[in-house]
Design an enzyme around this catalytic site. Structure first.
Site, PDB file in Angstrom:
ATOM      1  N   SER A   1       0.800  -1.227   0.000  1.00 55.51           N
ATOM      2  CA  SER A   1       0.000   0.000   0.000  1.00 55.51           C
ATOM      3  C   SER A   1       0.839   1.287   0.000  1.00 55.51           C
ATOM      4  O   SER A   1       0.431   2.274  -0.641  1.00 55.51           O
ATOM      5  CB  SER A   1      -0.998   0.001   1.163  1.00 55.51           C
ATOM      6  OG  SER A   1      -0.352  -0.168   2.397  1.00 55.51           O
TER       7      SER A   1
ATOM      8  N   GLN B   1      -3.032  -5.610 -25.644  1.00 57.58           N
ATOM      9  CA  GLN B   1      -2.329  -6.338 -24.583  1.00 57.58           C
ATOM     10  C   GLN B   1      -2.201  -5.459 -23.343  1.00 57.58           C
ATOM     11  O   GLN B   1      -2.405  -5.910 -22.209  1.00 57.58           O
ATOM     12  CB  GLN B   1      -0.929  -6.747 -25.058  1.00 57.58           C
ATOM     13  CG  GLN B   1      -0.899  -7.772 -26.173  1.00 57.58           C
ATOM     14  CD  GLN B   1       0.546  -8.103 -26.555  1.00 57.58           C
ATOM     15  OE1 GLN B   1       1.496  -7.706 -25.893  1.00 57.58           O
ATOM     16  NE2 GLN B   1       0.706  -8.832 -27.636  1.00 57.58           N
TER      17      GLN B   1
ATOM     18  N   PHE C   1      -4.014  -3.002 -22.246  1.00 60.03           N
ATOM     19  CA  PHE C   1      -5.242  -2.716 -21.505  1.00 60.03           C
ATOM     20  C   PHE C   1      -5.794  -3.931 -20.763  1.00 60.03           C
ATOM     21  O   PHE C   1      -6.806  -3.837 -20.072  1.00 60.03           O
ATOM     22  CB  PHE C   1      -6.307  -2.158 -22.449  1.00 60.03           C
ATOM     23  CG  PHE C   1      -6.042  -0.731 -22.893  1.00 60.03           C
ATOM     24  CD1 PHE C   1      -4.889  -0.055 -22.494  1.00 60.03           C
ATOM     25  CD2 PHE C   1      -6.923  -0.072 -23.727  1.00 60.03           C
ATOM     26  CE1 PHE C   1      -4.638   1.240 -22.896  1.00 60.03           C
ATOM     27  CE2 PHE C   1      -6.687   1.223 -24.137  1.00 60.03           C
ATOM     28  CZ  PHE C   1      -5.540   1.883 -23.724  1.00 60.03           C
TER      29      PHE C   1
ATOM     30  N   SER D   1     -10.433   8.717 -29.577  1.00 61.70           N
ATOM     31  CA  SER D   1     -11.705   8.131 -29.990  1.00 61.70           C
ATOM     32  C   SER D   1     -11.816   8.042 -31.504  1.00 61.70           C
ATOM     33  O   SER D   1     -11.733   9.059 -32.202  1.00 61.70           O
ATOM     34  CB  SER D   1     -12.872   8.956 -29.440  1.00 61.70           C
ATOM     35  OG  SER D   1     -14.099   8.495 -29.961  1.00 61.70           O
ATOM     36  N   GLY D   2     -12.013   6.824 -31.996  1.00 62.67           N
ATOM     37  CA  GLY D   2     -12.244   6.629 -33.417  1.00 62.67           C
ATOM     38  C   GLY D   2     -13.676   6.935 -33.810  1.00 62.67           C
ATOM     39  O   GLY D   2     -14.014   6.923 -34.992  1.00 62.67           O
TER      40      GLY D   2
ATOM     41  N   ASP E   1      -0.843   3.781 -10.303  1.00 60.21           N
ATOM     42  CA  ASP E   1      -0.045   3.887  -9.087  1.00 60.21           C
ATOM     43  C   ASP E   1       1.168   2.965  -9.192  1.00 60.21           C
ATOM     44  O   ASP E   1       1.197   2.018  -9.982  1.00 60.21           O
ATOM     45  CB  ASP E   1      -0.880   3.571  -7.845  1.00 60.21           C
ATOM     46  CG  ASP E   1      -1.279   2.116  -7.740  1.00 60.21           C
ATOM     47  OD1 ASP E   1      -0.403   1.279  -7.474  1.00 60.21           O
ATOM     48  OD2 ASP E   1      -2.478   1.810  -7.923  1.00 60.21           O
TER      49      ASP E   1
ATOM     50  N   ARG F   1       5.663  -7.334 -18.330  1.00 60.37           N
ATOM     51  CA  ARG F   1       5.944  -6.873 -19.693  1.00 60.37           C
ATOM     52  C   ARG F   1       7.426  -6.656 -19.982  1.00 60.37           C
ATOM     53  O   ARG F   1       7.796  -6.419 -21.134  1.00 60.37           O
ATOM     54  CB  ARG F   1       5.147  -5.595 -19.979  1.00 60.37           C
ATOM     55  CG  ARG F   1       3.649  -5.786 -19.899  1.00 60.37           C
ATOM     56  CD  ARG F   1       3.169  -6.928 -20.784  1.00 60.37           C
ATOM     57  NE  ARG F   1       1.723  -7.123 -20.699  1.00 60.37           N
ATOM     58  CZ  ARG F   1       1.048  -8.029 -21.402  1.00 60.37           C
ATOM     59  NH1 ARG F   1       1.702  -8.832 -22.236  1.00 60.37           N
ATOM     60  NH2 ARG F   1      -0.251  -8.154 -21.269  1.00 60.37           N
TER      61      ARG F   1
END
EC number: 2.1.1.148
Length: 270
Positions: free
Chosen positions: A59, A79, A81, A92-93, A173, A184
């Protein structure tokens, strides 16, 4: 590293630190539940942060936040997200006409033989690259044609391929950011997303060097052992031999005691 400088990634992408809240001192302050400066000496702060990391007291690391501006291909972003602990806002598309920008690798990679979702080795094939470029041109041409016919942007985008570049803001965070980087930066992660993870790691390390050192020591370069693996090691090592090896690597005091108890249980302190 101050916010603003973009780190180039792939052929047309980047990662840019937009904003950051907190630093190593914020982690220490939260851990000590203090409203003062929250620091004593760098050495003591480093020891506390190291303790928090190795004991998975997470924390206090959540008190530090990073906000990035990222430009990446759609297949990388999908990947990305999958990590659902961040606040995200993507171009935005539905609202904007998407730019004709596609990721084109210098070379393809071959399908891995043992890993069904991975790749290995370079595949130098000019015809394959030509096929990719042709698909991009035809897809974007169809996209423009649909828009000219009055098809809504939210539907016209259906024809665009996954190597199209998109942009997004990503706020995370530090605790969950470390989890993202652990996964990753791993060798088995797809090469393209590893390049973005390395850029983010550079920005994070500059902001929280003490926390990064602890993360690298206990998580990124560390490993969890199963019960069976621990039993095997106990059968190969004696407490005396393990203690000697740890001391030669510079471990002492409470850290040495913890390491011995981790492998052999309580009562094996030096």
């Amino acid at each position: 590293m101050e916010p603003g400088r973009a780190i180039p990634v792939l052929d047309k992408g980047f990662v840019r630190l937009v904003d950051a809240m907190g630093d190593d001192a914020s982690i220490v302050q939260a851990a000590r539940v203090s409203y003062g400066e929250g620091t004593k000496t760098v050495r003591e702060d480093a020891a506390l942060i190291d303790y928090l990391m190795r004991h998975r007291h997470t924390s206090p690391f959540e008190m530090v936040e990073f906000k990035f501006h990222v430009k990446a291909p759609l297949f990388v972003v999908r990947q990305w997200f999958r990590h659902r602990t961040a606040s995200v806002n993507e171009v935005s598309g539905r609202y904007s006409v998407l730019k004709e920008e596609f990721y084109e690798p210098e070379a393809f990679r071959r399908q891995a033989k043992r890993n069904k979702q991975g790749s290995e080795g370079a595949l130098l094939d000019e015809e394959a690259l030509a096929l990719l470029r042709k698909a991009e041109q035809e897809a974007y041409g169809a996209y423009q044609a649909l828009l000219q016919k009055g098809v809504a942007r939210e539907m016209a985008r259906m024809v665009l391929p996954l190597n199209l570049y998109t942009e997004f803001y990503w706020k995370q965070d530090l605790h969950n950011l470390f989890h993202f980087l652990k996964l990753r930066l791993a060798p088995e992660a797809q090469w393209e997303i590893r390049q973005y993870a390395q850029a983010i790691a550079e920005l994070v390390k500059a902001r929280v060097p003490l926390a990064w050192a602890a993360f690298e020591e206990h998580v990124l370069e560390g490993a969890l052992l199963s019960r069976t693996e621990l039993r095997a090691l106990r059968g190969l090592l004696t407490p005396e031999l393990y203690e000697k090896a740890l001391r030669e690597l510079g471990l002492g005091g409470s850290r040495l005691k913890e390491a011995l108890e981790k492998l052999f249980g309580p009562g094996e302190a030096p």
